[in-house]
Design a protein around this motif. Structure first.
Motif, PDB file in Angstrom:
ATOM      1  N   GLU A  66       0.805  -1.220   0.000  1.00 59.85           N
ATOM      2  CA  GLU A  66       0.000   0.000   0.000  1.00 59.85           C
ATOM      3  C   GLU A  66       0.841   1.274   0.000  1.00 59.85           C
ATOM      4  OE1 GLU A  66      -0.057  -1.515   4.351  1.00 59.85           O
ATOM      5  OE2 GLU A  66      -0.015  -2.373   2.341  1.00 59.85           O
ATOM      6  N   THR A  94      -4.560  16.724  12.498  1.00 65.39           N
ATOM      7  CA  THR A  94      -4.440  15.263  12.482  1.00 65.39           C
ATOM      8  C   THR A  94      -3.783  14.776  13.763  1.00 65.39           C
ATOM      9  OG1 THR A  94      -4.282  15.284  10.068  1.00 65.39           O
ATOM     10  CG2 THR A  94      -3.512  13.298  11.195  1.00 65.39           C
ATOM     11  N   GLN A 128     -16.558   3.239  14.512  1.00 63.30           N
ATOM     12  CA  GLN A 128     -16.237   4.337  13.584  1.00 63.30           C
ATOM     13  C   GLN A 128     -14.962   5.055  14.021  1.00 63.30           C
ATOM     14  OE1 GLN A 128     -19.311   7.305  13.312  1.00 63.30           O
ATOM     15  NE2 GLN A 128     -18.520   8.094  11.370  1.00 63.30           N
ATOM     16  N   GLN A 175     -11.921   2.884  13.289  1.00 62.42           N
ATOM     17  CA  GLN A 175     -11.577   2.961  11.866  1.00 62.42           C
ATOM     18  C   GLN A 175     -10.888   4.277  11.553  1.00 62.42           C
ATOM     19  OE1 GLN A 175     -11.676   0.471   9.679  1.00 62.42           O
ATOM     20  NE2 GLN A 175     -10.570   1.886   8.363  1.00 62.42           N
ATOM     21  N   GLU A 176     -11.387   5.362  12.133  1.00 66.73           N
ATOM     22  CA  GLU A 176     -10.763   6.672  11.936  1.00 66.73           C
ATOM     23  C   GLU A 176      -9.321   6.664  12.442  1.00 66.73           C
ATOM     24  OE1 GLU A 176     -11.324  11.369  13.218  1.00 66.73           O
ATOM     25  OE2 GLU A 176     -12.582   9.849  14.160  1.00 66.73           O
ATOM     26  N   LEU A 180      -7.316   4.069  12.780  1.00 63.89           N
ATOM     27  CA  LEU A 180      -6.501   3.264  11.864  1.00 63.89           C
ATOM     28  C   LEU A 180      -6.131   4.055  10.615  1.00 63.89           C
ATOM     29  CD1 LEU A 180      -8.252  -0.222  12.086  1.00 63.89           C
ATOM     30  CD2 LEU A 180      -5.984   0.408  12.959  1.00 63.89           C
ATOM     31  N   SER A 181      -7.077   4.804  10.100  1.00 59.46           N
ATOM     32  CA  SER A 181      -6.826   5.618   8.915  1.00 59.46           C
ATOM     33  C   SER A 181      -5.795   6.711   9.199  1.00 59.46           C
ATOM     34  CB  SER A 181      -8.142   6.235   8.436  1.00 59.46           C
ATOM     35  OG  SER A 181      -7.917   7.088   7.354  1.00 59.46           O
ATOM     36  N   LEU A 182      -5.906   7.349  10.347  1.00 61.21           N
ATOM     37  CA  LEU A 182      -4.945   8.396  10.729  1.00 61.21           C
ATOM     38  C   LEU A 182      -3.556   7.804  10.971  1.00 61.21           C
ATOM     39  CD1 LEU A 182      -7.232  10.475  13.120  1.00 61.21           C
ATOM     40  CD2 LEU A 182      -6.466  11.124  10.819  1.00 61.21           C
ATOM     41  N   ASP A 232      -2.401   5.175   9.492  1.00 60.09           N
ATOM     42  CA  ASP A 232      -1.883   4.871   8.160  1.00 60.09           C
ATOM     43  C   ASP A 232      -1.302   6.129   7.518  1.00 60.09           C
ATOM     44  OD1 ASP A 232      -1.619   3.037   5.779  1.00 60.09           O
ATOM     45  OD2 ASP A 232      -2.905   4.593   4.923  1.00 60.09           O
ATOM     46  N   GLU A 233      -1.983   7.250   7.693  1.00 57.21           N
ATOM     47  CA  GLU A 233      -1.480   8.529   7.173  1.00 57.21           C
ATOM     48  C   GLU A 233      -0.107   8.857   7.798  1.00 57.21           C
ATOM     49  OE1 GLU A 233      -2.793  13.245   7.186  1.00 57.21           O
ATOM     50  OE2 GLU A 233      -4.317  11.726   7.590  1.00 57.21           O
ATOM     51  N   ARG A 281       2.555   6.449   6.355  1.00 56.55           N
ATOM     52  CA  ARG A 281       2.891   6.835   4.978  1.00 56.55           C
ATOM     53  C   ARG A 281       3.832   8.040   4.981  1.00 56.55           C
ATOM     54  NH1 ARG A 281       0.252   5.114   0.762  1.00 56.55           N
ATOM     55  NH2 ARG A 281      -1.475   4.455   2.067  1.00 56.55           N
TER      56      ARG A 281
END
Length: 134
Positions: free
Chosen positions: A50, A78, A95, A98-99, A101-103, A105-106, A109
């Protein structure tokens, strides 16, 4: 597949490589290939799938753009949101999980790209030290 490359090496570098090859009882070509492999930036293809596209794109950037990556920071909003989610006294809702996990990941990256940009700049001969987080 392999390619042939002919190089003119400065005498001190050639002598150093030859001495190493002799001391290790290995062919000079093997030593030179190992030095090139170790000295090169990490292969982006070794990163999780990814992140590979982002990391691969850094190879083609000019130095100024790489410096921008090295100095890039996570947006304050963030960082603050991650802190709020991590310090929540209540269990996170699905929710919110999930948020988070997304943060995360950001963040991953960004850190991978910063490190890769720094490695590429070092390889190109620049002195690089990553800024310390505040």
């Amino acid at each position: 597949m392999s390619e042939t490359l002919t190089l003119q090496l400065p005498e001190p570098l050639y002598r150093r490589l030859l001495d190493t090859a002799q001391a290790m009882q290995r062919p000079l070509e093997e030593i030179v290939l190992r030095v090139l492999e170790i000295g090169s930036p990490p292969l982006w293809s070794n990163a999780p799938p990814e992140y590979q596209t982002d990391l691969a794109s850094l190879d083609k950037l000019e130095d100024d753009a790489l410096w921008q990556w090295v100095h890039r920071r996570l947006p304050i909003a963030t960082s603050q949101r991650i802190e709020i989610l991590l310090e929540s006294p209540q269990p996170l809702t699905p929710q919110e999980q999930q948020e988070l996990l997304s943060l995360q990941d950001e963040c991953d990256r960004l850190m991978l790209c910063k490190a890769q940009a720094a490695a590429i700049l070092r390889w190109r001969g620049h002195g690089v030290s990553l800024p310390q987080p505040v």
